[in-house]
Design a protein around this motif. Structure first.
Motif, PDB file in Angstrom:
ATOM      1  N   GLU A 257      35.917  33.792  44.064  1.00  0.00           N
ATOM      2  CA  GLU A 257      36.492  34.848  43.360  1.00  0.00           C
ATOM      3  C   GLU A 257      38.034  34.894  43.647  1.00  0.00           C
ATOM      4  OE1 GLU A 257      36.314  39.758  42.956  1.00  0.00           O
ATOM      5  OE2 GLU A 257      34.783  38.690  43.710  1.00  0.00           O
ATOM      6  N   MET A 260      39.933  31.985  42.000  1.00  0.00           N
ATOM      7  CA  MET A 260      40.524  32.035  40.788  1.00  0.00           C
ATOM      8  C   MET A 260      41.403  33.087  40.450  1.00  0.00           C
ATOM      9  SD  MET A 260      36.905  31.206  38.878  1.00  0.00           S
ATOM     10  CE  MET A 260      35.720  32.146  39.825  1.00  0.00           C
ATOM     11  N   ASN A 264      44.935  32.735  38.778  1.00  0.00           N
ATOM     12  CA  ASN A 264      45.457  33.429  37.545  1.00  0.00           C
ATOM     13  C   ASN A 264      46.844  34.252  37.747  1.00  0.00           C
ATOM     14  OD1 ASN A 264      43.019  32.427  36.177  1.00  0.00           O
ATOM     15  ND2 ASN A 264      42.049  34.292  36.687  1.00  0.00           N
ATOM     16  N   HIS A 289      37.778  28.928  30.492  1.00  0.00           N
ATOM     17  CA  HIS A 289      36.732  29.533  29.666  1.00  0.00           C
ATOM     18  C   HIS A 289      35.417  28.849  30.231  1.00  0.00           C
ATOM     19  CE1 HIS A 289      34.450  30.754  26.062  1.00  0.00           C
ATOM     20  NE2 HIS A 289      34.067  29.481  26.213  1.00  0.00           N
ATOM     21  N   HIS A 292      34.127  29.981  33.467  1.00  0.00           N
ATOM     22  CA  HIS A 292      33.527  31.535  33.736  1.00  0.00           C
ATOM     23  C   HIS A 292      32.252  31.760  32.952  1.00  0.00           C
ATOM     24  CE1 HIS A 292      36.656  33.735  35.688  1.00  0.00           C
ATOM     25  NE2 HIS A 292      37.645  33.090  35.020  1.00  0.00           N
ATOM     26  N   ARG A 293      31.990  30.928  31.824  1.00  0.00           N
ATOM     27  CA  ARG A 293      30.766  31.162  31.006  1.00  0.00           C
ATOM     28  C   ARG A 293      29.771  30.458  31.909  1.00  0.00           C
ATOM     29  NH1 ARG A 293      30.497  34.584  26.985  1.00  0.00           N
ATOM     30  NH2 ARG A 293      28.616  33.192  26.144  1.00  0.00           N
ATOM     31  N   ASN A 295      29.541  30.525  35.049  1.00  0.00           N
ATOM     32  CA  ASN A 295      29.156  31.475  36.013  1.00  0.00           C
ATOM     33  C   ASN A 295      28.585  32.520  35.580  1.00  0.00           C
ATOM     34  OD1 ASN A 295      30.542  29.957  38.145  1.00  0.00           O
ATOM     35  ND2 ASN A 295      32.458  30.768  38.283  1.00  0.00           N
ATOM     36  N   SER A 296      28.813  33.039  34.478  1.00  0.00           N
ATOM     37  CA  SER A 296      27.978  34.112  33.818  1.00  0.00           C
ATOM     38  C   SER A 296      26.665  33.636  33.496  1.00  0.00           C
ATOM     39  CB  SER A 296      28.807  34.622  32.439  1.00  0.00           C
ATOM     40  OG  SER A 296      29.841  35.040  32.672  1.00  0.00           O
ATOM     41  N   ILE A 301      29.079  32.983  40.991  1.00  0.00           N
ATOM     42  CA  ILE A 301      30.063  32.163  40.949  1.00  0.00           C
ATOM     43  C   ILE A 301      29.537  30.810  41.709  1.00  0.00           C
ATOM     44  CG2 ILE A 301      32.259  31.411  41.923  1.00  0.00           C
ATOM     45  CD1 ILE A 301      32.847  34.269  42.169  1.00  0.00           C
TER      46      ILE A 301
END
Length: 418
Positions: A257, A260, A264, A289, A292-293, A295-296, A301
């Protein structure tokens, strides 16, 4: 005498070293002193294995050399750049200071040096090539002139991030407070073998030279961005401590976390620069993208991205998750029809392919882009600079001239006259 030179030559002293790339997880962006290269905030990085990525440098000294010379990636370059001169001057200054302690150091102080260096990865493409290069230069010169102890403060004056490449594993660059920069040095947080499960995927999107170099970009950001000032003063100090704790506890959730978020924010400061600086391209954004998808989908993570000053992504992940992440890249960023699948993933031995569940693929919501990723380097945390003792690995021959330029030398090893 031939070509105006004597055939007999004095002994040449040579040292060859390799030095690693480091990739920051807490970013350095901005200097408070341009001459000494002192940062506006501390930073922290992971040193990568030299088995996959490294700079290699050979330095030689001889009374026969007429001037200092340097060759980079096969091309002769000017030795008179301020940063090169600073590193050379500082090493020679320390050698003079310590010559009474180390026999042999004074023997070379009156000699000119030849330097030959190369990278085994793209130069100036946002892969920390200058950091590895200057760390390798300083390590080689320190060995040549018998300078012991920490020389990260000298590497820093060549390229700021180079100070972190002087150590293996997980390394912080202490911001320091002294005006002379003497306390702005690198320090190891944990060795490379501290977190053996950690892996790194370097996703090369564009291996070309970036439009805005790091030095120019930093200067413009410091002059024009209000966000970078807030970041340095209020954000980075707590993130630095949080990252050190995450590393020491091997807490990948916290590590990922913070990595990233800091990437950013670094690129947000580039956008806050006037005029704005765009280091990421469309493929970079698609990789963000995808991560994040991914990890979701797993509700935790499992992969963390970071981008330096360039479009190439660096992903941190654990060893067990490498097959699945590589499978996703094979699906969404397959090799172009003109390239080989065998060279698409380089570095550590290929992992077993894994079938990606259809629901995971569908959850990514991304149109495949063949050829958008040039190749991927699979690596892991690595050690500090190495000294190579095999003469065959030297870039300079026994006379101190680049081996790649043998056709330009006469039978006595001297450059041919025109």
């Amino acid at each position: 005498m031939e070509n105006g030179r004597a055939n007999t030559k004095s002994a040449v002293s040579r040292v060859t070293c390799t030095a690693p790339v480091n990739i920051a997880v807490i970013k350095y962006w901005g200097k408070r002193d341009e001459q000494l290269i002192l940062p506006i905030n501390p930073s922290l990085s992971v040193t990568l294995s030299q088995d996959q990525l490294c700079a290699r440098t050979t330095v030689a000294a001889s009374v026969d050399f007429k001037k200092d010379c340097i060759w980079l990636n096969g091309q002769e370059q000017s030795i008179d750049t301020p940063r090169l001169q600073k590193c050379l001057g500082e090493i020679r200054r320390l050698a003079r200071k310590r010559k009474h302690e180390k026999e042999g150091a004074s023997d070379l102080l009156g000699c000119c040096v030849h330097i030959c260096s190369e990278n085994n990865f793209p130069t100036a493409a946002g892969l920390a090539s200058s950091a590895a290069g200057y760390a390798c230069l300083v390590q080689s010169l320190a060995r040549l002139f018998n300078v012991d102890g920490d020389v990260s403060h000298i590497a820093r004056q060549g390229s700021g991030s180079a100070c972190r490449s002087m150590y293996g594993g997980f390394v912080e660059w202490i911001m320091g407070e002294m005006e002379d920069g003497s306390d702005s040095v690198a320090k190891q947080v944990a060795p490379a073998d501290h977190w053996p499960e950690l892996r790194v995927l370097i996703v090369v999107v564009n291996a070309g030279k970036k439009a805005v170099g790091s030095t120019e970009g930093m200067q413009t950001t410091v002059k024009t961005s209000t966000l970078v000032k807030y970041r340095a003063e209020y954000v980075v100090p707590s993130r630095q401590e949080g990252m050190k704790q995450a590393i020491l506890e091997k807490d990948f959730q916290a590590f990922g976390e913070l990595t990233m978020k800091d990437s950013n924010q670094f690129h947000a400061t580039c956008l806050d620069t006037y005029p704005p600086i765009f280091y990421l391209n469309e493929t970079s954004k698609q990789i963000i993208h995808l991560v994040h998808r991914y990890n979701s989908y797993h509700r935790k993570i499992k992969a963390a991205y970071t981008f330096d000053a360039g479009p190439n992504a660096v992903l941190y992940l654990l060893k067990d998750d490498v097959p699945e992440v590589l499978a996703l890249f094979h699906h969404f960023f397959p090799a172009s029809p003109n390239s080989s699948e065998q060279t698409f993933v380089q570095g550590l031995p290929d992992v077993h392919s894994k079938e990606v569940p259809a629901d995971l693929v569908n959850s990514i919501i991304l149109v495949p882009s063949p050829g958008a990723v040039q190749y991927i380097i699979h690596t892991k945390p690595g050690e500090d600079p190495r000294v190579l003792t095999d003469p065959q690995q030297a870039l300079l021959d026994e006379n101190g001239w680049p081996k790649t330029q043998q056709a330009l030398l006469d039978e006595n090893g001297w450059p041919k006259t025109q």
